[in-house]
Design an enzyme around this catalytic site. Structure first.
Site, PDB file in Angstrom:
ATOM      1  N   LYS A 234      22.529 -11.150  54.796  1.00 46.54           N
ATOM      2  CA  LYS A 234      24.021 -11.656  55.201  1.00 46.54           C
ATOM      3  C   LYS A 234      24.070 -12.031  56.340  1.00 46.54           C
ATOM      4  O   LYS A 234      23.105 -11.945  57.116  1.00 46.54           O
ATOM      5  CB  LYS A 234      24.716 -10.456  54.624  1.00 46.54           C
ATOM      6  CG  LYS A 234      24.534  -9.940  53.084  1.00 46.54           C
ATOM      7  CD  LYS A 234      25.729  -8.898  52.909  1.00 46.54           C
ATOM      8  CE  LYS A 234      25.616  -8.519  51.529  1.00 46.54           C
ATOM      9  NZ  LYS A 234      26.652  -7.401  51.170  1.00 46.54           N
TER      10      LYS A 234
ATOM     11  N   TYR B 214      30.796 -12.214  43.419  1.00 45.24           N
ATOM     12  CA  TYR B 214      31.557 -10.844  43.599  1.00 45.24           C
ATOM     13  C   TYR B 214      32.513 -10.838  42.779  1.00 45.24           C
ATOM     14  O   TYR B 214      33.635 -10.259  43.109  1.00 45.24           O
ATOM     15  CB  TYR B 214      31.692 -10.766  45.067  1.00 45.24           C
ATOM     16  CG  TYR B 214      30.683 -10.385  46.067  1.00 45.24           C
ATOM     17  CD1 TYR B 214      29.697  -9.586  45.756  1.00 45.24           C
ATOM     18  CD2 TYR B 214      30.396 -11.057  47.288  1.00 45.24           C
ATOM     19  CE1 TYR B 214      28.632  -9.232  46.450  1.00 45.24           C
ATOM     20  CE2 TYR B 214      29.607 -10.744  48.283  1.00 45.24           C
ATOM     21  CZ  TYR B 214      28.558  -9.745  47.919  1.00 45.24           C
ATOM     22  OH  TYR B 214      27.423  -9.476  48.764  1.00 45.24           O
TER      23      TYR B 214
ATOM     24  N   PHE C  88      40.666  -5.741  49.528  1.00 45.84           N
ATOM     25  CA  PHE C  88      39.783  -6.222  50.583  1.00 45.84           C
ATOM     26  C   PHE C  88      38.850  -7.509  50.232  1.00 45.84           C
ATOM     27  O   PHE C  88      37.917  -7.850  51.077  1.00 45.84           O
ATOM     28  CB  PHE C  88      38.923  -5.087  51.051  1.00 45.84           C
ATOM     29  CG  PHE C  88      37.946  -4.421  50.125  1.00 45.84           C
ATOM     30  CD1 PHE C  88      38.721  -3.354  49.660  1.00 45.84           C
ATOM     31  CD2 PHE C  88      36.707  -4.945  49.584  1.00 45.84           C
ATOM     32  CE1 PHE C  88      37.742  -2.678  48.496  1.00 45.84           C
ATOM     33  CE2 PHE C  88      36.017  -4.314  48.852  1.00 45.84           C
ATOM     34  CZ  PHE C  88      36.540  -3.239  48.291  1.00 45.84           C
TER      35      PHE C  88
ATOM     36  N   ARG D 244      16.356  -2.614  45.524  1.00 44.25           N
ATOM     37  CA  ARG D 244      17.642  -1.697  45.714  1.00 44.25           C
ATOM     38  C   ARG D 244      17.167  -0.292  46.341  1.00 44.25           C
ATOM     39  O   ARG D 244      18.000   0.186  47.266  1.00 44.25           O
ATOM     40  CB  ARG D 244      18.267  -1.036  44.347  1.00 44.25           C
ATOM     41  CG  ARG D 244      18.825  -2.484  43.671  1.00 44.25           C
ATOM     42  CD  ARG D 244      20.243  -3.210  44.167  1.00 44.25           C
ATOM     43  NE  ARG D 244      21.198  -2.166  44.273  1.00 44.25           N
ATOM     44  CZ  ARG D 244      22.451  -2.665  44.755  1.00 44.25           C
ATOM     45  NH1 ARG D 244      22.692  -3.754  44.740  1.00 44.25           N
ATOM     46  NH2 ARG D 244      23.492  -1.702  44.833  1.00 44.25           N
TER      47      ARG D 244
ATOM     48  N   THR E 133      24.969   1.367  49.215  1.00 44.21           N
ATOM     49  CA  THR E 133      26.187   0.392  49.627  1.00 44.21           C
ATOM     50  C   THR E 133      27.011   0.921  50.902  1.00 44.21           C
ATOM     51  O   THR E 133      26.880   0.130  51.693  1.00 44.21           O
ATOM     52  CB  THR E 133      27.084   0.028  48.445  1.00 44.21           C
ATOM     53  OG1 THR E 133      26.412  -0.379  47.451  1.00 44.21           O
ATOM     54  CG2 THR E 133      28.147  -1.017  48.772  1.00 44.21           C
TER      55      THR E 133
ATOM     56  N   ARG F 151      19.657  -0.478  54.894  1.00 47.95           N
ATOM     57  CA  ARG F 151      20.872  -0.433  55.484  1.00 47.95           C
ATOM     58  C   ARG F 151      21.160   1.049  56.330  1.00 47.95           C
ATOM     59  O   ARG F 151      21.901   1.178  57.183  1.00 47.95           O
ATOM     60  CB  ARG F 151      21.808  -0.204  53.994  1.00 47.95           C
ATOM     61  CG  ARG F 151      22.179  -1.566  53.504  1.00 47.95           C
ATOM     62  CD  ARG F 151      22.628  -1.612  52.270  1.00 47.95           C
ATOM     63  NE  ARG F 151      23.119  -2.724  51.578  1.00 47.95           N
ATOM     64  CZ  ARG F 151      23.580  -2.920  50.304  1.00 47.95           C
ATOM     65  NH1 ARG F 151      23.440  -1.966  49.560  1.00 47.95           N
ATOM     66  NH2 ARG F 151      24.018  -4.054  50.118  1.00 47.95           N
TER      67      ARG F 151
ATOM     68  N   ASN G  17      26.816  -4.862  55.519  1.00 45.20           N
ATOM     69  CA  ASN G  17      25.618  -4.233  55.358  1.00 45.20           C
ATOM     70  C   ASN G  17      24.211  -5.033  55.202  1.00 45.20           C
ATOM     71  O   ASN G  17      23.574  -4.437  54.377  1.00 45.20           O
ATOM     72  CB  ASN G  17      25.863  -3.059  54.051  1.00 45.20           C
ATOM     73  CG  ASN G  17      26.282  -3.926  53.100  1.00 45.20           C
ATOM     74  OD1 ASN G  17      26.227  -5.143  53.094  1.00 45.20           O
ATOM     75  ND2 ASN G  17      26.587  -3.355  51.960  1.00 45.20           N
TER      76      ASN G  17
ATOM     77  N   HIS H 259      22.040  -8.193  50.406  1.00 41.74           N
ATOM     78  CA  HIS H 259      22.229  -8.062  48.888  1.00 41.74           C
ATOM     79  C   HIS H 259      21.189  -8.224  48.245  1.00 41.74           C
ATOM     80  O   HIS H 259      20.178  -8.895  48.434  1.00 41.74           O
ATOM     81  CB  HIS H 259      23.137  -9.385  48.462  1.00 41.74           C
ATOM     82  CG  HIS H 259      23.230  -9.607  47.020  1.00 41.74           C
ATOM     83  ND1 HIS H 259      24.290  -8.892  46.156  1.00 41.74           N
ATOM     84  CD2 HIS H 259      22.434 -10.498  46.101  1.00 41.74           C
ATOM     85  CE1 HIS H 259      23.983  -9.199  44.807  1.00 41.74           C
ATOM     86  NE2 HIS H 259      23.147  -9.968  44.813  1.00 41.74           N
TER      87      HIS H 259
ATOM     88  N   GLU I 198      21.913 -14.566  39.158  1.00 44.37           N
ATOM     89  CA  GLU I 198      22.009 -14.935  40.374  1.00 44.37           C
ATOM     90  C   GLU I 198      20.956 -15.576  40.916  1.00 44.37           C
ATOM     91  O   GLU I 198      21.287 -16.843  41.742  1.00 44.37           O
ATOM     92  CB  GLU I 198      21.913 -13.535  41.250  1.00 44.37           C
ATOM     93  CG  GLU I 198      22.975 -12.645  40.946  1.00 44.37           C
ATOM     94  CD  GLU I 198      23.147 -11.467  41.605  1.00 44.37           C
ATOM     95  OE1 GLU I 198      22.195 -10.771  42.252  1.00 44.37           O
ATOM     96  OE2 GLU I 198      24.067 -10.530  41.549  1.00 44.37           O
TER      97      GLU I 198
HETATM   98  O1  CDP Z   1      26.037  -4.928  47.556  1.00 43.89           O
HETATM   99  P1  CDP Z   1      25.872  -3.764  46.523  1.00 43.89           P
HETATM  100  O2  CDP Z   1      25.454  -4.131  45.334  1.00 43.89           O
HETATM  101  O3  CDP Z   1      25.294  -2.540  47.204  1.00 43.89           O
HETATM  102  O4  CDP Z   1      27.412  -3.430  46.447  1.00 43.89           O
HETATM  103  P2  CDP Z   1      28.715  -3.960  45.562  1.00 43.89           P
HETATM  104  O5  CDP Z   1      29.523  -2.649  45.066  1.00 43.89           O
HETATM  105  O6  CDP Z   1      28.327  -4.840  44.672  1.00 43.89           O
HETATM  106  O7  CDP Z   1      29.491  -4.764  46.752  1.00 43.89           O
HETATM  107  C1  CDP Z   1      29.202  -5.930  47.353  1.00 43.89           C
HETATM  108  C2  CDP Z   1      29.639  -5.983  48.812  1.00 43.89           C
HETATM  109  O8  CDP Z   1      30.838  -6.075  49.182  1.00 43.89           O
HETATM  110  C3  CDP Z   1      29.005  -4.905  49.522  1.00 43.89           C
HETATM  111  O9  CDP Z   1      27.456  -4.986  49.659  1.00 43.89           O
HETATM  112  C4  CDP Z   1      29.830  -5.168  50.873  1.00 43.89           C
HETATM  113  O10 CDP Z   1      29.282  -6.008  51.821  1.00 43.89           O
HETATM  114  C5  CDP Z   1      31.233  -5.415  50.097  1.00 43.89           C
HETATM  115  N1  CDP Z   1      32.125  -4.119  49.944  1.00 43.89           N
HETATM  116  C6  CDP Z   1      33.191  -3.883  50.865  1.00 43.89           C
HETATM  117  O11 CDP Z   1      33.326  -4.472  51.875  1.00 43.89           O
HETATM  118  N2  CDP Z   1      33.690  -2.848  50.550  1.00 43.89           N
HETATM  119  C7  CDP Z   1      33.470  -1.807  49.899  1.00 43.89           C
HETATM  120  N3  CDP Z   1      34.248  -0.802  49.658  1.00 43.89           N
HETATM  121  C8  CDP Z   1      32.828  -2.168  48.598  1.00 43.89           C
HETATM  122  C9  CDP Z   1      31.889  -3.227  48.896  1.00 43.89           C
HETATM  123 MG    MG Z   2      26.374  -5.298  44.052  1.00 47.50          MG
END
Ligand code: CDP
Ligand code: MG
Length: 134
Positions: free
Chosen positions: A11, A51, A59, A87, A93, A104, A114, A117, A128
Site C-alpha cells: 500500500k 473494497y 470511513f 495472510r 488487520t 503488520r 497497514n 493487502h 483480484e
Molecule cells: O486488509 P484486510 O483483508 O486484513 O482487512 P479488510 O477488513 O478487508 O479491510 C481492508 C482494509 O480497509 C484494511 O486493510 C484497512 O486498510 C482498511 N480498514 C480501515 O481503514 N478501518 C477498518 N476498521 C477496517 C479496515
Molecule cells: Mg480484506
C-alpha cells in the site's frame, strides 16, 4: 491448498516509508515466488470494486483517500498454500492485534495504513489477480 497464486499489494504507506524491500524480502525468505509485479496508481472506481465489502462504511472515503495518496505495488505471489500463508505473515488487520514477527505487527501503527493487502480466499485471489493483472 497445493500451489496457489495470491494477489498481494504493498500500500502507499509501505512505498512512502521505504519498506518495499523489507516486505518483499520477507515474502521471498518465506519461500514464495513473485511471479509478476507492477507499480500502479489506483482510482476510486477500482477501489469500489476491490473494497466492495467496505463501501457502506462511514470511513470508506478515508480508505479511498489513503489508497490513492500514492503508488502501490501489485504482485502475484505463488507458493504452497500461499493464500493463507501470506495472510499469516501479513498479520491481523487491526494493528494492535497483529502479532510481533508479522509484517503488520512489526511495522503498522494504524489499522488503515497497514502496509499490505493479501487475498483472503481462493475465489478472491482469482478475482483480484484478474482485476489488477488483465
Ligand atoms: O486488509 P484486510 O483483508 O486484513 O482487512 P479488510 O477488513 O478487508 O479491510 C481492508 C482494509 O480497509 C484494511 O486493510 C484497512 O486498510 C482498511 N480498514 C480501515 O481503514 N478501518 C477498518 N476498521 C477496517 C479496515
Ligand atoms: Mg480484506
Amino acid at each position: 491448498m497445493g500451489i496457489e497464486k495470491t494477489y498481494i499489494m504493498l500500500k502507499p504507506d509501505c512505498v512512502k516509508r521505504g519498506l518495499m524491500g523489507e516486505v518483499i524480502s520477507r515474502i521471498e525468505r518465506k519461500g514464495y515466488k513473485i511471479v509478476d509485479a507492477k507499480m500502479m496508481n489506483l482510482d476510486e472506481a477500482i477501489l469500489k470494486e476491490h473494497y466492495a465489502h467496505l463501501a457502506d462504511k462511514p470511513f470508506f472515503s478515508e480508505i479511498v483517500a489513503f489508497m490513492t495518496s500514492g503508488p502501490v505495488l501489485g504482485m502475484i505471489v505463488e507458493g504452497e498454500n500461499a493464500i493463507k500463508g501470506m495472510r499469516i505473515i501479513m498479520g491481523a488487520t487491526k494493528f494492535e492485534e497483529a502479532t510481533a514477527g508479522t509484517i503488520r505487527g512489526d511495522f503498522a501503527h494504524s489499522t488503515r495504513e497497514n502496509l499490505i493487502h493479501g487475498s483472503d480466499s481462493p475465489e478472491n485471489a482469482e478475482i483480484e489477480i484478474k482485476r489488477f493483472f488483465s
